[in-house]
Structures are given as C-alpha cells and as structure tokens.
Design a protein around this motif. Structure first.
Motif, PDB file in Angstrom:
ATOM      1  N   ARG A  96       7.419 -12.133   9.596  1.00 34.02           N
ATOM      2  CA  ARG A  96       6.641 -13.338   9.310  1.00 34.02           C
ATOM      3  C   ARG A  96       7.021 -14.515  10.200  1.00 34.02           C
ATOM      4  O   ARG A  96       6.321 -15.520  10.244  1.00 34.02           O
ATOM      5  N   GLY A  97       8.163 -14.428  10.878  1.00 33.69           N
ATOM      6  CA  GLY A  97       8.582 -15.496  11.783  1.00 33.69           C
ATOM      7  C   GLY A  97       9.078 -16.744  11.086  1.00 33.69           C
ATOM      8  O   GLY A  97       9.047 -17.832  11.665  1.00 33.69           O
ATOM      9  N   THR A  99      -1.360  -5.970   5.966  1.00 30.14           N
ATOM     10  CA  THR A  99      -1.480  -6.687   7.233  1.00 30.14           C
ATOM     11  C   THR A  99      -0.844  -5.938   8.397  1.00 30.14           C
ATOM     12  O   THR A  99      -1.246  -6.150   9.534  1.00 30.14           O
ATOM     13  N   HIS A 100       0.133  -5.081   8.151  1.00 27.00           N
ATOM     14  CA  HIS A 100       0.820  -4.338   9.219  1.00 27.00           C
ATOM     15  C   HIS A 100       0.916  -2.876   8.804  1.00 27.00           C
ATOM     16  O   HIS A 100       1.890  -2.460   8.196  1.00 27.00           O
ATOM     17  N   ASP A 101      -0.088  -2.080   9.178  1.00 25.58           N
ATOM     18  CA  ASP A 101      -0.094  -0.690   8.727  1.00 25.58           C
ATOM     19  C   ASP A 101       0.934   0.180   9.432  1.00 25.58           C
ATOM     20  O   ASP A 101       1.219   1.284   8.988  1.00 25.58           O
ATOM     21  N   SER A 102       1.530  -0.291  10.513  1.00 27.65           N
ATOM     22  CA  SER A 102       2.579   0.488  11.169  1.00 27.65           C
ATOM     23  C   SER A 102       3.969   0.129  10.643  1.00 27.65           C
ATOM     24  O   SER A 102       4.961   0.687  11.087  1.00 27.65           O
ATOM     25  N   VAL A 104       0.856  -1.185   0.000  1.00 27.40           N
ATOM     26  CA  VAL A 104       0.000   0.000   0.000  1.00 27.40           C
ATOM     27  C   VAL A 104       0.890   1.233   0.000  1.00 27.40           C
ATOM     28  O   VAL A 104       1.796   1.351   0.834  1.00 27.40           O
ATOM     29  N   ARG A 105       0.622   2.150  -0.923  1.00 29.94           N
ATOM     30  CA  ARG A 105       1.415   3.380  -1.006  1.00 29.94           C
ATOM     31  C   ARG A 105       0.859   4.416  -0.034  1.00 29.94           C
ATOM     32  O   ARG A 105      -0.324   4.726  -0.054  1.00 29.94           O
ATOM     33  N   CYS A 106       1.739   4.969   0.822  1.00 29.34           N
ATOM     34  CA  CYS A 106       1.330   5.997   1.788  1.00 29.34           C
ATOM     35  C   CYS A 106       1.575   7.396   1.241  1.00 29.34           C
ATOM     36  O   CYS A 106       0.742   8.279   1.375  1.00 29.34           O
ATOM     37  N   SER A 107       2.742   7.607   0.696  1.00 28.55           N
ATOM     38  CA  SER A 107       3.103   8.896   0.115  1.00 28.55           C
ATOM     39  C   SER A 107       4.051   8.638  -1.047  1.00 28.55           C
ATOM     40  O   SER A 107       4.179   7.507  -1.501  1.00 28.55           O
ATOM     41  N   ARG A 108       4.729   9.676  -1.491  1.00 26.73           N
ATOM     42  CA  ARG A 108       5.533   9.568  -2.709  1.00 26.73           C
ATOM     43  C   ARG A 108       6.495   8.377  -2.710  1.00 26.73           C
ATOM     44  O   ARG A 108       6.514   7.594  -3.635  1.00 26.73           O
ATOM     45  N   ASN A 109       7.309   8.226  -1.682  1.00 29.66           N
ATOM     46  CA  ASN A 109       8.204   7.071  -1.624  1.00 29.66           C
ATOM     47  C   ASN A 109       8.141   6.347  -0.284  1.00 29.66           C
ATOM     48  O   ASN A 109       9.122   5.803   0.178  1.00 29.66           O
ATOM     49  N   VAL A 110       6.971   6.320   0.326  1.00 27.36           N
ATOM     50  CA  VAL A 110       6.765   5.560   1.559  1.00 27.36           C
ATOM     51  C   VAL A 110       5.617   4.591   1.318  1.00 27.36           C
ATOM     52  O   VAL A 110       4.571   4.971   0.814  1.00 27.36           O
ATOM     53  N   TYR A 111       5.856   3.334   1.681  1.00 24.58           N
ATOM     54  CA  TYR A 111       4.858   2.286   1.514  1.00 24.58           C
ATOM     55  C   TYR A 111       4.609   1.606   2.849  1.00 24.58           C
ATOM     56  O   TYR A 111       5.414   1.696   3.773  1.00 24.58           O
ATOM     57  N   THR A 112       3.497   0.895   2.939  1.00 19.71           N
ATOM     58  CA  THR A 112       3.175   0.072   4.092  1.00 19.71           C
ATOM     59  C   THR A 112       2.580  -1.229   3.562  1.00 19.71           C
ATOM     60  O   THR A 112       2.456  -1.401   2.352  1.00 19.71           O
ATOM     61  N   GLN A 127      -3.061 -14.934  -2.141  1.00 14.60           N
ATOM     62  CA  GLN A 127      -4.494 -15.184  -2.230  1.00 14.60           C
ATOM     63  C   GLN A 127      -5.207 -14.724  -0.968  1.00 14.60           C
ATOM     64  O   GLN A 127      -6.294 -14.165  -1.035  1.00 14.60           O
ATOM     65  N   SER A 128      -4.613 -14.951   0.209  1.00 13.75           N
ATOM     66  CA  SER A 128      -5.267 -14.535   1.446  1.00 13.75           C
ATOM     67  C   SER A 128      -5.368 -13.018   1.525  1.00 13.75           C
ATOM     68  O   SER A 128      -6.340 -12.482   2.024  1.00 13.75           O
ATOM     69  N   CYS A 129      -4.386 -12.306   1.002  1.00 21.56           N
ATOM     70  CA  CYS A 129      -4.441 -10.843   0.989  1.00 21.56           C
ATOM     71  C   CYS A 129      -5.524 -10.362   0.035  1.00 21.56           C
ATOM     72  O   CYS A 129      -6.225  -9.403   0.329  1.00 21.56           O
TER      73      CYS A 129
END
Length: 131
Positions: A72-73, A41-44, A30-38, A96-98
């Motif tokens: 992911r462990g 499953t883990h938005d932080s 998921v793109r947050c800003s110009r060059n920051v992504y998240t 697929q789960s995502c």
C-alpha cells in the motif's frame, strides 16, 4: 506529530495479513484454494501459512504491517496507527471502494449447438499450429 510506543509496534508486527483482512477489509479477501487467499486489487498476491508474497513484484512478508508498508506504500507510523484503529476513516474508505468495484454482471451461456463438429475442428487446428 503522532507517536507509537513499543507495545503498539509489537502488536502490529504480530498481526498476520489474513487475520487483518478478515477483520478490517473482508471484501478485499478472495479464497483461491483450501488455505491460499488473494486480494481483489492484487490477484498475484498470495496469502498462505501466515506469509504473503506478491508474485508480480517479487516482494513478500509475514505481517499485515509489511503489507501496508510494501504494497500500500504507507509510511511505518501511519501503518501502525491504522492497525491500532487511530485512523478508522482510512479503513472505511478502502473497504467501501472495494465493495463498489464488485459488479453485478451475469454470465449468460450461448444456446447449445446440435453437434460438436465446430469445436473439434477448432481444437484440431489449434493443436496442429501449436507444434
């Protein structure tokens, strides 16, 4: 028992997380800003400038290998083998789960009110209690 050689390990260490997610799990990115992504499953967990940091857990790293191990462990050997494509079924399951988690819910706005008196009263009340 599986075995990985030095070349496989070096390739795994060189692959950054953004590239890994773009190639193998694009639905997770998921793109947050110009060059920051998240990630979905883990938005932080933020990815920027070839590094990643999981703010809620206080851990970070540079490579996709670090991510697979710390977030992911996965055991080291399994993470390297997954990045080498030896276990493509695992990647397919994650992808697929995502994709199944994405909802088709629509945002519906309420009908606009004729004036803004209620909103102004609410905001004024909030401002006075916040002090």
């Amino acid at each position: 028992m599986s075995y990985v050689n030095k070349e496989q390990i070096e390739r795994a260490k060189r692959l950054d997380l953004l590239t890994y997610l773009q190639m193998y799990e694009p639905a997770e990115l998921v793109r947050c800003s110009r060059n920051v992504y998240t990630t979905r499953t883990h938005d932080s967990l933020k990815i920027s400038n070839g590094k990643w940091y999981w703010w809620s857990r206080g851990i970070g790293g540079r490579s996709a290998l670090d991510y697979l191990i710390k977030v992911r462990g996965m055991p080291f050997l399994d993470a390297v083998l997954q990045m080498e494509g030896v276990h493509p079924g695992n990647m397919l399951m994650v992808s697929q789960s995502c994709q199944q988690r994405t909802s088709t819910a629509r945002l519906e706005l309420p009908e606009p009110y004729e004036n803004s008196h209620r909103v102004m009263a609410y905001l004024s009340k909030r401002a006075s209690t916040a002090r």
